[in-house]
Scaffold this active site. Structure first.
Site, PDB file in Angstrom:
ATOM      1  N   LYS A 146       0.837  -1.210   0.000  1.00 56.01           N
ATOM      2  CA  LYS A 146       0.000   0.000   0.000  1.00 56.01           C
ATOM      3  C   LYS A 146       0.867   1.254   0.000  1.00 56.01           C
ATOM      4  O   LYS A 146       0.545   2.257  -0.652  1.00 56.01           O
ATOM      5  CB  LYS A 146      -0.924  -0.009   1.221  1.00 56.01           C
ATOM      6  CG  LYS A 146      -1.783   1.247   1.343  1.00 56.01           C
ATOM      7  CD  LYS A 146      -2.730   1.173   2.523  1.00 56.01           C
ATOM      8  CE  LYS A 146      -3.552   2.456   2.629  1.00 56.01           C
ATOM      9  NZ  LYS A 146      -4.550   2.393   3.715  1.00 56.01           N
ATOM     10  N   HIS A 300     -18.116 -31.995 -34.064  1.00 53.38           N
ATOM     11  CA  HIS A 300     -18.180 -30.529 -34.042  1.00 53.38           C
ATOM     12  C   HIS A 300     -19.343 -30.038 -33.176  1.00 53.38           C
ATOM     13  O   HIS A 300     -20.127 -29.176 -33.588  1.00 53.38           O
ATOM     14  CB  HIS A 300     -18.275 -29.979 -35.460  1.00 53.38           C
ATOM     15  CG  HIS A 300     -17.160 -30.444 -36.346  1.00 53.38           C
ATOM     16  ND1 HIS A 300     -15.837 -30.200 -36.082  1.00 53.38           N
ATOM     17  CD2 HIS A 300     -17.178 -31.178 -37.496  1.00 53.38           C
ATOM     18  CE1 HIS A 300     -15.086 -30.737 -37.021  1.00 53.38           C
ATOM     19  NE2 HIS A 300     -15.868 -31.354 -37.885  1.00 53.38           N
TER      20      HIS A 300
END
Length: 536
Positions: A146, A300
């Site tokens: 931070k 497919h």
């Protein structure tokens, strides 16, 4: 020197080192001391450094408080976090540090308790795993990250050489860009660490919360999708390539999801390809929708054939008979154990993948003889959770999964002629197959067997024509399923030419009366489902 605003350099005077993984830490610490950087450290790390002859200051000397509770509490102290979070160019922060005797810490070298390694070991108890959840480490990492404008945070040995090289080159200083990179990596590390803990607790300690936490189930139950969804994915393997050879690809496992094709055990054969996974999942989801023994052959993502049977071999023979040509190089899925007879039947033609919940030993032996056949075992009938995701450019579409089950009682009889019991069974069978066929979808079927498949056409009447054209079995006496309503009567007129006897469709078109009238003219039975099954 504090910071050179032109270069964003920050002089490193004090470092805190606390590492579980001590790889390379002695060399790193020695070089810090050669740069006249003071080192403070926690118990285990301090001992290792001191035994190696490296000057180090104990953390308890800094805090004035001993390590307690078996080391659970040692760095959670204002003199540590104040030293990490204090902003150097804020007078009020500097005054607070001075008034409370807090010395600044410019660099921390922290890696976390080995939680990931612990839970990977066989037989580790939940209690032992929980003890390896680091608390002070993530807190220090986040504090330093931070305050990246003032503090550098190193979270792993892979950074040691890069950091040392810069410190040596810049008179014990680090640039703002380096501190930013280190901070970003730090937050990534703590996020990954916390995510691993969360998923472990969901799977092992609190499994009854799993579905709610992973899928946002509470929101789904009340018909409202969650405002935020999180997908915790971990790469399990790189694939040779993607949908095409010029694309890169990998497979990721969704943490907490029910076991499925992504987690399937590959018992034999070559590695799975991207397209293998896509087609195998389509096949697996189709057969899992049937309660009776079923076999599906997929090409497919669309069914080349589906069959029911009293044995796996008979179900396969029925599926194969629909379209033997398209079945070549296909994916074969069963929702029951594959036995020796079924295995022998499957290897009669070239097959890419076979997937089933289980195999008999003799079946495995037969299938393994085909080195180009991939043999998968998902281990469960569950296909997925309640939500499914589809990526689009710039975002993600999320919807509840199409898990609708149709029963005889749901049917609405709309034609003059009512379907027979045999026709109803055939219609319900065709309806399930239609659900797993790309829209516009038309399925010709008889009881327990597909006859013809028309998939993925822009016009529904074209799907009717193609399904009939590709049929290898007699169409006379078959039934027809349509995934969505017929917008015109032309589809019914075309199907009637081929001798069908009954139709199942959602209904809901402005021309429903016209379509039903066509059925009545041809003497066909028609039922409405009230449910559409588009699949794109």
């Amino acid at each position: 020197m504090t910071e050179n605003n032109d270069l964003g350099l920050r002089l490193i005077r004090r470092a805190l080192i606390s590492v579980s993984d001590k790889t390379g830490i002695l060399e790193f610490a020695r070089d810090l001391r050669r740069l006249d950087i003071e080192i403070i450290s926690t118990g285990g790390t301090a001992k290792v450094l001191r035994e190696a002859g490296i000057e180090v200051r104990d953390i308890s000397e800094v805090t004035g408080f001993p390590e307690i509770m078996e080391g659970r509490v040692k760095t959670l102290h204002p003199k540590i976090h104040g030293g990490l979070l204090g902003v150097r160019d804020k007078p009020e922060h500097q005054a607070a540090m001075h008034n409370h005797g807090i010395e600044p810490i410019d660099l921390i070298v922290v890696n976390l308790y080995p939680f990931e390694e612990t839970i990977a070991r066989e037989g580790v108890t939940i209690e032992k795993a929980i003890e390896q959840i680091d608390i002070g480490g993530p807190a220090m990492i986040r504090s330093a990250a931070k305050n990246f404008r003032n503090v550098a945070v190193v979270t792993g040995p892979e950074w040691y050489d890069r950091v040392l090289n810069e410190l040596k080159a810049k008179d014990a200083a680090l640039s703002l860009v380096t501190r930013e990179k280190l901070a970003l990596r730090a937050f990534t590390r703590t996020a990954d660490y916390d995510r691993t803990i969360e998923i472990y607790l969901l799977k092992r300690a609190f499994p009854y919360l799993l579905s709610e936490a992973v899928e946002g189930q509470d929101a789904v139950r009340v018909g409202d999708l969650p405002s935020q969804v999180d997908l915790f994915c971990e790469k399990t393997a790189d694939l040779r390539y993607g949908e095409n050879p010029h694309q890169f690809a990998a497979i990721y496992s969704v943490e907490g999801a029910p076991s499925g094709i992504a987690q399937a055990e590959v018992l034999s054969g070559k590695e799975m390809s991207f397209n293998n996974y896509v087609d195998t999942d389509a096949a697996w989801q189709l057969v899992c929708d049937f309660e009776d023994l079923a076999c599906a052959i997929i090409k497919h993502t669309n069914p080349a054939g589906v069959g029911h049977g009293v044995t796996a071999e008979k179900a396969y023979r029925k599926a194969l008979a629909t379209d033997p040509l398209s079945a070549f190089g296909g994916i074969v899925a069963f929702n029951r154990t594959v036995d020796e007879e079924a295995a022998k039947a499957v290897i009669e033609i070239f097959t890419e993948v076979i997937v089933a919940p289980e195999y008999t030993p003799s079946a495995i032996e037969i299938l393994r003889a085909r080195k180009d056949l991939r043999v998968l075992r998902p281990g469960t009938w569950e296909t997925a959770g309640k939500l499914e995701y589809k990526q689009i450019s710039g975002g993600m579409l999320v919807q509840t999964r199409d898990s609708h089950k149709l029963t005889k009682e749901d049917l609405k009889f709309v034609s003059k002629r009512q379907p027979t019991e045999e026709e109803i069974r055939s219609l319900l069978f065709a309806w399930i197959v239609c659900k797993h066929t790309k829209s516009n979808a038309i399925i010709y079927a008889r009881e327990g067997q597909t006859v013809g498949v028309g998939a993925g056409q822009m016009s529904r009447v074209d799907s009717v024509k193609i399904g009939a054209m590709r049929a290898q079995l007699p169409l006379q006496g078959s039934v027809l399923a349509s995934d969505a309503f017929f917008p015109f009567r032309d589809g019914i007129d075309e199907a009637a030419k081929h001798g069908i006897t009954a139709v199942i469709q959602p209904g809901g078109s402005v021309r429903d009366e016209e379509v039903v009238a066509a059925c009545n003219e041809h003497g066909l039975a028609m039922v409405f489902t009230g449910v559409r099954h588009f699949k794109h």
